[in-house]
Design an enzyme around this catalytic site. Structure first.
Site, mmCIF file in Angstrom:
data_model
loop_
_atom_site.group_PDB
_atom_site.id
_atom_site.type_symbol
_atom_site.label_atom_id
_atom_site.label_comp_id
_atom_site.label_asym_id
_atom_site.label_seq_id
_atom_site.Cartn_x
_atom_site.Cartn_y
_atom_site.Cartn_z
ATOM 1 C CG ASP A 119 -1.693 7.388 0.299
ATOM 2 O OD1 ASP A 119 -0.684 7.503 -0.423
ATOM 3 O OD2 ASP A 119 -2.837 7.722 -0.063
ATOM 4 C CG ASP B 36 -2.159 2.782 6.407
ATOM 5 O OD1 ASP B 36 -2.929 3.612 6.918
ATOM 6 O OD2 ASP B 36 -2.139 2.552 5.194
ATOM 7 C CG ASP C 37 -1.726 1.226 1.385
ATOM 8 O OD1 ASP C 37 -2.379 1.624 0.401
ATOM 9 O OD2 ASP C 37 -1.712 1.818 2.482
#
Length: 281
Positions: A24, A196, A22
């Site tokens: 961001d 996250d 991922d």
């Protein structure tokens, strides 16, 4: 060296593997799309009110992550916001400001992991909900082999229509990974994934080696329940400040090739950074 990546000798019988990241708050410390809001304002694409609204959205994102409902509202807002934007102008703005905005917020720990996976012979794939016009140059900056990102519909006039062609979010990320596994021959049981957000649990579940990075509260609970490793990345660093080791791999670990401006549009800058990091505690 982080010590989180198994190094398997490559043979003709060894299935291909990949590491899926991922973007961001996993590889970079902020939202990739919202980070460019000031540049879009300076380019005349958005007004001051939109800048303030995206700044607030960035704050919410950094403070505690965004849940499903917040992500849906953000998707609807950004889709409406970009309606009528000229795609080529967007690409030019991203290219001109990429190094100033993104380079300083790349996590050193993530850059090291990308290097380790490349050294181990794995492809690196960035899988992001942000738009392809933003994610693809960042992927190139990081030396990623492939990028999966949201795609907006582009009209005959070369402008965004405001409609979404493909939304790389939640279960669709896992579906994209499975499709890549079929087309590229990846053995997902031996692949890695990092995120996250709890919205990426389907992506993490699809591989044999999932990691929660700077997890939001929901993902932390999920990771503890599933006994997934939890990593804390907190050292943003410019790529050019990362020292190359004497044993740098023959394959460039990190490649930066985004244009900085019209005068330097044909110039590429390749950084070799294969410094081994200490094991994450």
């Amino acid at each position: 060296m982080l010590g989180l990546v198994e190094n398997h000798s490559l043979t003709h019988s060894t299935p291909r593997t990949a590491a899926f990241f991922d973007l961001d708050k996993t590889v970079i410390a902020k939202s990739s799309t919202l980070t460019f809001s000031k540049s879009f304002y300076q380019g005349g694409l958005i007004n001051r009110r939109a800048v303030l609204r995206t700044a607030y959205a960035q704050f919410v994102f950094l403070a505690g992550g965004a849940d499903h409902d917040q992500m849906e509202r953000m998707r609807e807002y950004l889709s409406a916001l970009c309606r009528g934007w000229n795609v080529q102008q967007v690409k030019e703005i991203v290219a001109e400001t990429l190094h100033d905005l993104i380079d300083p917020i790349i996590y050193d720990e993530a850059a090291s992991l990308i290097e380790e996976h490349h050294t181990a012979g794995r492809d690196v794939v960035i899988v992001s909900t942000s738009g392809a016009e933003v994610v693809e140059p960042i992927g190139e900056l990081l030396g990623a082999d492939r990028v999966v990102a949201t795609r907006m519909v582009v009209g005959d006039d070369g402008c965004f229509t405001g409609e979404v062609e493909y939304y790389a979010y939640g279960p669709t990320k896992a579906e994209a990974i499975e499709e890549l596994a079929r087309s590229e021959g990846y053995d997902l049981s031996r692949c890695y994934a990092y995120s996250d957000s709890a919205t990426d649990v389907p992506m993490l579940k699809s591989v044999g080696h999932p990691f929660a990075v700077n997890p939001d509260r929901a993902l932390r609970r999920e990771a503890i329940a599933r006994e997934w490793p939890i990593l804390d990345f907190n050292r943003p660093v410019r790529l050019k400040q990362r020292l190359p080791s004497l044993s740098a791999p023959s394959r460039p670990a990190l490649v930066a090739a985004a244009a900085v401006g019209a005068a330097a549009a044909t110039a590429g800058l390749v950084w070799y950074a294969s410094r081994r990091r200490a094991t994450v505690s």
